[in-house]
Design an enzyme around this catalytic site. Sequence first.
Site, mmCIF file in Angstrom:
data_model
loop_
_atom_site.group_PDB
_atom_site.id
_atom_site.type_symbol
_atom_site.label_atom_id
_atom_site.label_comp_id
_atom_site.label_asym_id
_atom_site.label_seq_id
_atom_site.Cartn_x
_atom_site.Cartn_y
_atom_site.Cartn_z
ATOM 1 N N ASN A 209 0.848 -1.198 0.000
ATOM 2 C CA ASN A 209 0.000 0.000 0.000
ATOM 3 C C ASN A 209 0.880 1.243 0.000
ATOM 4 O O ASN A 209 2.107 1.147 -0.010
ATOM 5 C CB ASN A 209 -0.971 -0.021 1.195
ATOM 6 C CG ASN A 209 -0.226 -0.078 2.506
ATOM 7 O OD1 ASN A 209 0.538 0.806 2.835
ATOM 8 N ND2 ASN A 209 -0.430 -1.163 3.258
ATOM 9 N N ASP A 278 -4.258 -5.929 4.868
ATOM 10 C CA ASP A 278 -5.415 -6.646 5.431
ATOM 11 C C ASP A 278 -5.600 -8.009 4.787
ATOM 12 O O ASP A 278 -6.340 -8.843 5.291
ATOM 13 C CB ASP A 278 -6.687 -5.821 5.229
ATOM 14 C CG ASP A 278 -6.686 -4.593 6.123
ATOM 15 O OD1 ASP A 278 -6.129 -4.671 7.228
ATOM 16 O OD2 ASP A 278 -7.238 -3.556 5.707
ATOM 17 N N LYS A 287 8.029 -17.686 -10.388
ATOM 18 C CA LYS A 287 7.414 -16.506 -11.000
ATOM 19 C C LYS A 287 6.197 -16.925 -11.835
ATOM 20 O O LYS A 287 6.289 -17.864 -12.640
ATOM 21 C CB LYS A 287 8.450 -15.807 -11.884
ATOM 22 C CG LYS A 287 7.945 -14.508 -12.461
ATOM 23 C CD LYS A 287 8.980 -13.870 -13.376
ATOM 24 C CE LYS A 287 8.342 -12.692 -14.086
ATOM 25 N NZ LYS A 287 9.125 -12.225 -15.209
ATOM 26 N N PHE A 321 -4.392 4.252 14.176
ATOM 27 C CA PHE A 321 -4.653 5.234 13.126
ATOM 28 C C PHE A 321 -5.771 4.695 12.254
ATOM 29 O O PHE A 321 -5.901 3.477 12.108
ATOM 30 C CB PHE A 321 -3.390 5.479 12.277
ATOM 31 C CG PHE A 321 -2.421 6.397 12.963
ATOM 32 C CD1 PHE A 321 -1.672 5.960 14.044
ATOM 33 C CD2 PHE A 321 -2.277 7.714 12.543
ATOM 34 C CE1 PHE A 321 -0.808 6.811 14.702
ATOM 35 C CE2 PHE A 321 -1.408 8.573 13.186
ATOM 36 C CZ PHE A 321 -0.673 8.121 14.265
ATOM 37 N N LYS A 335 -13.807 1.611 14.954
ATOM 38 C CA LYS A 335 -12.494 0.972 15.177
ATOM 39 C C LYS A 335 -12.034 1.121 16.625
ATOM 40 O O LYS A 335 -11.440 0.210 17.182
ATOM 41 C CB LYS A 335 -11.454 1.577 14.225
ATOM 42 C CG LYS A 335 -11.589 1.026 12.813
ATOM 43 C CD LYS A 335 -10.656 1.681 11.821
ATOM 44 C CE LYS A 335 -11.101 1.284 10.412
ATOM 45 N NZ LYS A 335 -10.371 1.972 9.360
ATOM 46 N N LYS A 339 -11.402 -2.368 18.414
ATOM 47 C CA LYS A 339 -10.014 -2.707 18.720
ATOM 48 C C LYS A 339 -9.638 -2.338 20.157
ATOM 49 O O LYS A 339 -8.470 -2.441 20.533
ATOM 50 C CB LYS A 339 -9.087 -2.009 17.713
ATOM 51 C CG LYS A 339 -9.357 -2.429 16.259
ATOM 52 C CD LYS A 339 -8.398 -1.770 15.279
ATOM 53 C CE LYS A 339 -8.853 -1.977 13.845
ATOM 54 N NZ LYS A 339 -7.822 -2.516 12.965
HETATM 55 N N1 CTP Z 1 -4.225 -2.530 11.836
HETATM 56 C C1 CTP Z 1 -3.819 -3.664 12.495
HETATM 57 N N2 CTP Z 1 -3.838 -4.868 11.845
HETATM 58 C C2 CTP Z 1 -4.274 -4.953 10.590
HETATM 59 C C3 CTP Z 1 -4.722 -3.791 9.922
HETATM 60 C C4 CTP Z 1 -4.689 -2.586 10.587
HETATM 61 O O1 CTP Z 1 -3.426 -3.584 13.647
HETATM 62 N N3 CTP Z 1 -4.261 -6.131 9.980
HETATM 63 C C5 CTP Z 1 -4.174 -1.255 12.558
HETATM 64 C C6 CTP Z 1 -3.475 -0.124 11.814
HETATM 65 O O2 CTP Z 1 -2.096 -0.072 12.120
HETATM 66 C C7 CTP Z 1 -4.198 1.111 12.329
HETATM 67 C C8 CTP Z 1 -5.597 0.593 12.655
HETATM 68 O O3 CTP Z 1 -5.487 -0.827 12.762
HETATM 69 O O4 CTP Z 1 -3.619 1.621 13.505
HETATM 70 C C9 CTP Z 1 -6.618 0.914 11.624
HETATM 71 O O5 CTP Z 1 -6.161 0.547 10.348
HETATM 72 P P1 CTP Z 1 -7.106 0.699 9.095
HETATM 73 O O6 CTP Z 1 -6.406 0.140 7.877
HETATM 74 O O7 CTP Z 1 -7.624 2.104 9.022
HETATM 75 O O8 CTP Z 1 -8.333 -0.204 9.527
HETATM 76 P P2 CTP Z 1 -8.683 -1.684 9.332
HETATM 77 O O9 CTP Z 1 -8.938 -2.282 10.673
HETATM 78 O O10 CTP Z 1 -7.679 -2.380 8.473
HETATM 79 O O11 CTP Z 1 -10.096 -1.560 8.593
HETATM 80 P P3 CTP Z 1 -10.422 -1.122 7.078
HETATM 81 O O12 CTP Z 1 -9.175 -1.419 6.277
HETATM 82 O O13 CTP Z 1 -11.571 -1.992 6.737
HETATM 83 O O14 CTP Z 1 -10.771 0.327 7.113
#
Ligand code: CTP
Length: 397
Positions: A209, A278, A287, A321, A335, A339
Site C-alpha cells: 500500500n 489486510d 514466477k 490510526f 475501530k 479494537k
Molecule cells: N491494523 C492492524 N492490523 C491490521 C490492519 C490494521 O493492527 N491487519 C491497525 C493499523 O495499524 C491502524 C488501525 O489498525 O492503527 C486501523 O487501520 P485501518 O487500515 O484504518 O483499519 P482496518 O482495521 O484495516 O479496517 P479497514 O481497512 O476496513 O478500514
Amino acid sequence: MSAQKCIVLGVTGSIAAYKAAELVSKLGKIGYAVRVILTAGGSEFITPLTLETLSRAPVACGQFSRNAPYEVAHIALAKRADVFAVAPATADFIAKAANGIADDLLSTTYLATTAPIVIAPAMNESMLARAATQRNIATLKADGCIFAEPETGLLACGDTGRGRLAPVGDIVAAIESALQREKDLSGKRILVTAGPTREAVDPVRFLSNRSSGKMGFAIARAAANRGAEVRLIAGPVALATPFGVIRQDVTSSAQLCEAVLGAANWCDALIMAAAPADFTIDAARHKIKKQGEGITLSLKPTADILAQVAGRKGNCIVMGFAAETQKLEENALQKIRKKNLDFIAANDVSAANMGFGVDTNAVTLFCKDGQKVDSGLKSKRELADWLLNYIAAALDG
Ligand code: CTP
C-alpha cells in the site's frame, strides 16, 4: 544552585538582530537566565553592550578571544543551555548548522549542545526560497530543530515577501514549548510501528500500500527526543533510523504481528502508525508467467494486530490510526470500540496534503472517553509531538 532555566541565544548578522534586544529582555522578565553568543556579523547590527545590559551577563563573541568569559566557551555554554536558540538565524548559520560546519563560537556551540534547539530564520525572500536554504531547513527539521517560522511582510531590503523574523512572542513560545517538552517521556517505553507491509505474490511481485512510514518515524523521533525509550518496528521504507531509536525491520503483515506481540508486554504505550496489509496470499514458488486470459488471485485475511494486542493490553496505552476515504467519524468510532483503543487518529487519505507520502497531515483524534479533537494541518513532525502530548497525559493519568 537555583533551578533557573538558561536560554543560550545566538544572534547572527541580520538586520533583524535589533529585535534580539526585545527577545533578551522578554526572556529575562519571564525569569530565564539568558546567555548571548553574538557572531561577528551580528555585532555589525547590534552592540554587545546592548545585549550585555539586557541579559545582565557577558556576551560571548569570538571563539578564540582571550577575554572570553568562560574557560572553554563553546563547551561551557553548550552544557549550560536548557534551550539553545538562534534568533535571528541567517541563511549562513542555517547552512553551517545543517552541514555540521563549526568555524565560530556559535556554530561550535550548536554542535556541542544536547539541549533542544529553536531556530528563527530572518532573510530576504529569495534567499529563503532558494533550494539550498530549503534543503538546509528541511535537514535541521529532520534533525529535531524547532523552527519559529518567518513571516510574510515588508523586508528591510524593500521587498515584500516571506523572510521576516517571527514575532518575538512566537519565538518565546517556541522556546517555552521546547523547554516544557524536554524529556517529559523519560522512563517511558514506547513501541511505534510504521510503514506498509508487503505480501509476496511470487518471488518477484508483492501486494502493498501507499504508506511511506513518515508519520511513524516522526513519532518515534519525537518520542526519543522527549526522553522515551523507543522501539520502532518498520515495514519496507526508505527512511533513516531516528537517533536513539531501536529499529526492527519486517516485511509481511504476519511478521509485523509477531514483532508487535513480542514487544507488547515491554511497552507502556503502543502507537500503531503502520499500515499492515489486510489481505495476504499463498505466494507461488516460481514466477507466475504471463497468461493471455489473466489470472485471479485468491486473497485471505491477515490477523488484525491491534485487536490481538487489545485483548492482552493491561495498562498499555494504545493509539491506532484510521486511514479513511469516507465516513471518517463513523469508521473511526467503530475501530476504537472494536479494537479496544485509548485513541484513534483518523485522517482522510483522499485529501492531497494529508496522509500517504506527503510531509503534512491533519487528523481528528478520538479518545475513548468520547473526546474528539482536530489537529489542524501540521507537518508530520509537529503532529507527532501533538499526538505524543495525549500519550504523555494518558501515561501520567
Ligand atoms: N491494523 C492492524 N492490523 C491490521 C490492519 C490494521 O493492527 N491487519 C491497525 C493499523 O495499524 C491502524 C488501525 O489498525 O492503527 C486501523 O487501520 P485501518 O487500515 O484504518 O483499519 P482496518 O482495521 O484495516 O479496517 P479497514 O481497512 O476496513 O478500514
